[in-house]
Design an enzyme around this catalytic site. Structure first.
Site, PDB file in Angstrom:
ATOM      1  N   ASP A 297     -14.285  52.584  38.364  1.00 30.92           N
ATOM      2  CA  ASP A 297     -14.628  51.629  39.410  1.00 30.92           C
ATOM      3  C   ASP A 297     -16.023  51.927  39.977  1.00 30.92           C
ATOM      4  OD1 ASP A 297     -13.433  49.476  41.088  1.00 30.92           O
ATOM      5  OD2 ASP A 297     -13.826  50.897  42.709  1.00 30.92           O
TER       6      ASP A 297
ATOM      7  N   HIS B 127     -10.020  40.781  37.413  1.00 34.59           N
ATOM      8  CA  HIS B 127      -9.306  40.595  38.677  1.00 34.59           C
ATOM      9  C   HIS B 127     -10.240  40.330  39.858  1.00 34.59           C
ATOM     10  CE1 HIS B 127     -10.660  44.707  38.720  1.00 34.59           C
ATOM     11  NE2 HIS B 127     -10.468  44.724  40.026  1.00 34.59           N
ATOM     12  N   ASP B 128     -11.544  40.372  39.636  1.00 30.89           N
ATOM     13  CA  ASP B 128     -12.506  40.103  40.711  1.00 30.89           C
ATOM     14  C   ASP B 128     -13.187  38.749  40.546  1.00 30.89           C
ATOM     15  OD1 ASP B 128     -12.128  42.608  41.898  1.00 30.89           O
ATOM     16  OD2 ASP B 128     -13.646  43.540  40.611  1.00 30.89           O
TER      17      ASP B 128
HETATM   18  C1  GLC Z   1     -14.411  47.136  42.053  1.00 31.79           C
HETATM   19  C2  GLC Z   1     -13.044  46.571  41.812  1.00 31.79           C
HETATM   20  C3  GLC Z   1     -12.683  45.693  42.960  1.00 31.79           C
HETATM   21  C4  GLC Z   1     -12.677  46.527  44.208  1.00 31.79           C
HETATM   22  C5  GLC Z   1     -13.985  47.266  44.403  1.00 31.79           C
HETATM   23  C6  GLC Z   1     -13.847  48.359  45.406  1.00 31.79           C
HETATM   24  O1  GLC Z   1     -15.381  46.162  42.089  1.00 31.79           O
HETATM   25  O2  GLC Z   1     -13.006  45.915  40.585  1.00 31.79           O
HETATM   26  O3  GLC Z   1     -11.453  45.054  42.776  1.00 31.79           O
HETATM   27  O4  GLC Z   1     -12.446  45.709  45.322  1.00 31.79           O
HETATM   28  O5  GLC Z   1     -14.421  47.879  43.213  1.00 31.79           O
HETATM   29  O6  GLC Z   1     -13.046  49.380  44.909  1.00 31.79           O
END
Ligand code: GLC
Ligand code: CA
Length: 595
Positions: free
Chosen positions: A235, A365-366
């Site tokens: 991440d 998922h984003d």
């Molecule tokens: C990344 C993840 C996202 C999350 C962010 C903070 O972008 O894919 O879903 O909200 O990191 O952890």
């Protein structure tokens, strides 16, 4: 035994020993990195599981590990061989598991460690691999480290995070903003200092400059790798190292804060440390989420001789249709030549030059659903969903499928703010509300771009809650599950799902789809994305009509001189090529092999 027999026996044993993988723990199967141009993770087709929305096994409305295990045969039948599991560690779920309070335990909603072990065994039994999300740019504010850290200025965990005195007028120490809106600093009364959080207030950033932080993270990585997992999706990996002195945004700042935060001065040093102390001991794959990493910086993360990461996710494509606005990103028109350029640029910057290996994804998922975003989720939903499958499976680079895309799932019809669950959407809504801003415009924007679009439950069948749960799902089910669902698609030979199976199989059968050259033809064509994979006698022609209109695609002479054999067509009834042009239906995709 004769002496010669002993000598032979000992020699055999020595050779055998030399052939054994050298790792810290020789019992797991994930030991020792292979170091060649060909690699299992390059040939893999990865499938992202967002466990909260995948399958609920106990009727509490939340997907869980047992649910994932129940669906392993479905994934096996789809043909994917690596599963990326989004975070499943203990978490208060402010950001659906991306706020971790304990890296060594499983989130209560998702089950137990026994469930995890059983899932991992189930994955391996089916000859698939499992990679986990590694979320170590920040923890939850409920993590023991942070709870200690905030107690006092001289707590041993104080330097696990970034604490700073207020700025000159009592405000935040600098003008950094959070990815989820508002200042990136939060004031904490106990010690009258601010702490840094690039994401939600409840996600304080870890201080990677502190060697104790790095050691704690590395130890935790060993824990999971020793269990036998096959790698990590990391991440926001590009944000680990922060700019020295945490300076303000420069004057004339272009607003691209992701790039400003990324690629800090010690980033590469920390990743190398991670490789040497942890990753080099295992044969695993790594893919880093490279927020803010531009094309010319990517090789720093993935050039093979640097020994940092195997792949990164770059976001140029995900940024093609929006631009920074004052409060949130605004839509931006994009053209197909721009779209192609992203693929051309990244392929040539990384793979073609041998400076790394690309990863290819069209959603996650984003992001909103690919078919709603880049395709046509109305009259051409089925062919456009299949076309994106073709694109993913015929690109050089490792493809990542996001759950539900193989069904052609679409964006959800969210109406009010109460339909949304995402902390990013809700925080920004509240911010705009407090300022008296235009909430309707914001909601319209989130219906199109909001992250919740891809987080509605998997649509398994046409029964209650799409077969996702017997309870009330934590987020609305897309009402189109009556027609768009796995059971119906399994029974329909022309479904998106069955097309995915075919094209994934095709990729596995044709290594040229993995390693072969990638050459775009007719770059400026506004409707058709056309390219050749491979070289010499082993070439394939891929044609994607990314428009709502029929197109007569003229083949350039070098291509039309050959004769091509249609191998896969998303309309099932395409024609083999004859002559110098090919008639294509709206959103038709075709893969030809040279005769
Ligand atoms: C990344 C993840 C996202 C999350 C962010 C903070 O972008 O894919 O879903 O909200 O990191 O952890
Ligand atoms: Ca559940």
């Amino acid at each position: 035994m004769k002496t010669t027999h002993w000598v032979i026996l000992i020699a055999v044993l020595l050779v055998w020993q030399a052939c054994q993988p050298k790792g810290r723990n020789s019992e797991s199967s994930n030991m020792v990195k292979q170091d060649s141009t060909h690699a299992w993770w390059k040939e893999a087709v990865v499938y992202e599981v967002y466990p909260r929305s995948f399958k609920d096994s106990n009727g509490d409305g939340i997907g869980d590990l047992k649910g994932v295990e129940q669906k392993l045969d479905y994934l096996k039948a789809l043909g994917v061989n690596v599963i990326w599991l989004c975070p499943i560690y203990s978490s208060p779920n402010v950001d659906n598991g991306y706020d971790i309070s304990d890296y060594y335990h499983i989130m209560k909603d998702f089950g137990t460690m026994a469930d995890f072990d059983s899932l991992l065994a189930g994955v391996h039994k089916r000859d698939m691999k499992l990679i986990m999300d590694l979320v170590v740019n920040h923890t939850s504010d409920q993590h023991r480290w942070f709870k200690e850290s905030r107690k006092s200025k001289n707590n041993p965990y104080r330097d696990f995070y970034f604490w700073r005195n207020p700025g000159p007028n009592g405000g935040p120490p600098n003008n950094w903003v959070s990815y989820f809106g508002g200042s990136a600093w939060q004031f904490d009364k106990t010690t009258e200092q601010y702490y840094l959080h690039l994401f939600a207030v409840e996600q304080p950033d870890l201080n990677w400059d502190n060697p104790a932080v790095r050691d704690s993270v590395f130890k935790m990585m060993h824990y999971w790798l020793d269990k036998g997992i096959d790698g990590f999706r990391m991440d926001v990996v590009s944000l680990y190292s922060k700019k020295k002195g945490l300076p303000d945004f420069p004057k004339n700042f272009d607003g691209n804060f992701a790039h400003f935060y990324a690629n800090g001065p010690h980033e590469q040093e920390y990743l190398k440390g991670m490789y040497h102390k942890v990753l080099s001991h295992y044969d695993v794959m790594t893919v880093g989420e490279a927020s803010g990493v531009h094309l010319d910086e990517a090789h720093l993360y993935v050039a093979p001789e640097r020994h940092e990461l195997d792949m990164i996710f770059q976001f140029e494509l995900m940024g093609i249709d929006h631009k920074p606005g004052p409060d949130y990103s605004l839509p931006k028109k994009w053209t197909l030549p721009e779209f192609k350029k992203v693929f051309i640029r990244w392929d040539s910057a990384l793979t073609a030059r041998g400076e790394g290996w690309n990863s290819v994804f069209l959603g996650n998922h984003d992001n909103p659903r690919v078919v709603s975003r880049f395709g046509n989720d109305k009259e051409y939903r089925v062919p456009s969903a299949k076309l994106f499958a073709t694109l993913l499976m015929t690109m050089r680079g490792t493809p990542y499928i996001y759950e539900g895309d193989e069904l052609g799932m679409t964006n959800a019809p969210f109406k009010t703010i109460h339909d949304f669950r995402d902390v990013a959407t809700i925080n920004r809504y509240n911010e705009i509300k407090a300022k008296g801003g235009d909430l309707e415009a914001f909601l319209a924007n989130q219906r199109e771009f909001g992250r919740d679009n891809s987080r509605t439950p998997m649509q398994w069948n046409d029964q209650g809650n799409a077969g996702f749960s017997t309870g009330k799902p934590w987020i609305m089910v897309n009402p189109n599950y009556k027609t768009i669902n796995a059971a119906a698609e399994e029974a329909d030979s022309e479904s998106v799902l069955n097309y995915y199976k075919r094209i994934i199989h095709f990729r596995h059968e044709h290594p040229t789809m993995v390693y072969g050259d990638f050459k775009v033809i007719d770059r400026s064509n506004p409707d058709v994305f056309a390219y050749i994979r491979g070289e010499g006698n082993d070439r394939y022609l891929v044609l994607l009509n990314m428009s709502n209109n029929p197109v007569d695609f003229a083949l350039p002479e070098s291509v039309s001189r050959k004769s091509w054999n249609l191998m896969i067509d998303n309309y099932e009834d395409g024609q083999s090529q004859s002559g110098s042009s090919i008639k294509m239906k709206p959103w038709e995709s075709m893969v030809y092999g040279e005769k």
